[in-house]
Design an enzyme around this catalytic site. Structure first.
Site, mmCIF file in Angstrom:
data_model
loop_
_atom_site.group_PDB
_atom_site.id
_atom_site.type_symbol
_atom_site.label_atom_id
_atom_site.label_comp_id
_atom_site.label_asym_id
_atom_site.label_seq_id
_atom_site.Cartn_x
_atom_site.Cartn_y
_atom_site.Cartn_z
ATOM 1 C CB THR A 98 71.665 -20.056 58.735
ATOM 2 O OG1 THR A 98 72.860 -20.971 57.809
ATOM 3 C CG2 THR A 98 71.325 -20.389 59.842
ATOM 4 C CB ILE A 134 70.215 -13.881 57.695
ATOM 5 C CG1 ILE A 134 71.521 -13.942 58.061
ATOM 6 C CG2 ILE A 134 69.145 -14.562 58.859
ATOM 7 C CD1 ILE A 134 72.066 -15.349 58.698
ATOM 8 C CE LYS A 135 64.968 -20.306 54.312
ATOM 9 N NZ LYS A 135 64.531 -22.150 53.554
ATOM 10 C CB ILE A 136 64.136 -13.362 57.565
ATOM 11 C CG1 ILE A 136 65.313 -13.402 58.760
ATOM 12 C CG2 ILE A 136 63.117 -12.411 58.752
ATOM 13 C CD1 ILE A 136 66.434 -11.820 58.167
#
Length: 339
Positions: A98, A134-136
């Site tokens: 996400t 967690i996509k960054i």
């Protein structure tokens, strides 16, 4: 003979690059990835309207009766990511990625705070940290944010990765997983070199991921490598054996309907030597990025594309909440929507 997809699944973890639940049910991947563009596309499918409305109603409850539409929508952007992620996790055994708001890509603290909030929402929904990545974006600020989050037990997937220095910095930061892009690198080379076609082994995106994979394995980094952004199945075939590959439904379908032998090209137990560990500080990172026109342009383009998708999603949500709350006592005059 088994299909390419079946053979690939025996040597690489196959991940579905989509927010489409039907596609996920069809191809049965272990993991799934989403991004703002995919969430925006899914939000426009009538069958998913219930999920959107659920997120808006939950956000209204969180903000309160007198909160503006804009405040509700800001909250709903996070809720929608988690609502879709939760539904995806019902259909896969592994993890969902996400993405943090791309508009925060150059703000370390804001990225950390947003990631913490997304994880809190997942935890509140009964989903543990080990099922969420967690996509960054792989900016220096994003990598530093991921370093903080990993120490807190929040696992990260660093995306929009186009240059070796981004990968090396991610490995040193101890991130769980990186998503080096293949197809977008190819796009740039085709547009800027005048060469229309690259054979699979000569594909610049394939070469980039292969180098990163061998560097990580040769130097015993634990960070997983997940090739992303494919334009054709030839690129996928050349990366067979990579830790993970995230693939669109269209290409998953092609793989499932192609029956030819598949050779394992990458081997984590026998990586090709590509040099010793290198130290990447902020100055060196920026220097390497600025001297690589492809990486600089594609990172900038990717952040802008994802940011626009969020802007467009906000507009759709503002329109939807106005419909849902039209005529209700808390649809105040101050909530008027401007285009």
């Amino acid at each position: 003979m088994s299909s390419l997809l079946e053979q690939l699944s025996s040597m690489t973890i196959v991940v579905a690059d989509t927010g489409d639940l039907e596609a996920i049910r069809t191809f049965k991947p272990r993991d799934a990835t989403t991004n703002p563009s995919l969430i925006l596309a899914a939000a426009q499918v009538p069958g998913y309207q219930k999920l959107i409305d659920e997120a808006l109603k939950s956000s209204r409850e969180e903000i309160g009766i007198r909160g503006s539409f804009q405040e509700v929508v800001k909250e709903a952007l996070d809720q929608i990511c988690v609502v879709f992620g939760k539904e995806i996790l019902k259909n896969i055994p592994g993890r969902v990625s996400t993405e943090v708001d791309a508009r925060l890509s150059f703000d370390t603290q804001a990225t950390v705070e947003k990631a913490r909030k997304l994880i809190r929402l997942y935890n509140k929904a009964g989903i543990k940290n080990d099922r969420v990545l967690i996509k960054i974006a792989s900016t220096w600020e994003g990598i530093k944010a991921a370093e903080v989050l990993e120490r807190e037990g929040i696992h990260c997937n660093l995306t929009l990765l186009f240059n070796f220095c981004q990968a090396a910095a991610c490995a040193e930061a101890g991130v769980t997983l990186i998503s080096p892009f293949v197809g977008r690198i190819l796009d740039w080379y085709k547009a800027n070199t005048g060469i229309a076609n690259y054979p699979g082994p000569e594909d610049p995106g394939v070469i980039s991921v292969t180098k990163i994979f061998n560097y990580f394995k040769s130097n015993n980094y634990k960070t997983e490598v997940m090739g992303a952004s494919f334009r054709n199945i030839e690129e996928i075939v050349e990366l067979a054996g990579c830790d993970l590959l995230t693939i669109s439904p269209k290409l998953l379908d092609q793989l499932s309907n192609t029956n030819v032998p598949l050779e394992k090209k990458l081997d984590s137990l026998n990586p090709k030597p590509v040099g010793q560990k290198i130290d990447i500080d902020h100055e060196k990172f920026e220097s390497m990025m600025n001297s690589d026109s492809m990486a600089f342009e594609k990172l900038d383009e990717g952040i802008k594309k994802f940011s626009k998708a969020i802007d467009d999603l906000e507009i759709r949500l503002l329109e939807r909440i106005a419909i849902l709350e039209e005529g209700k006592s808390f649809a105040l005059s101050g909530n008027a929507i401007s285009s």
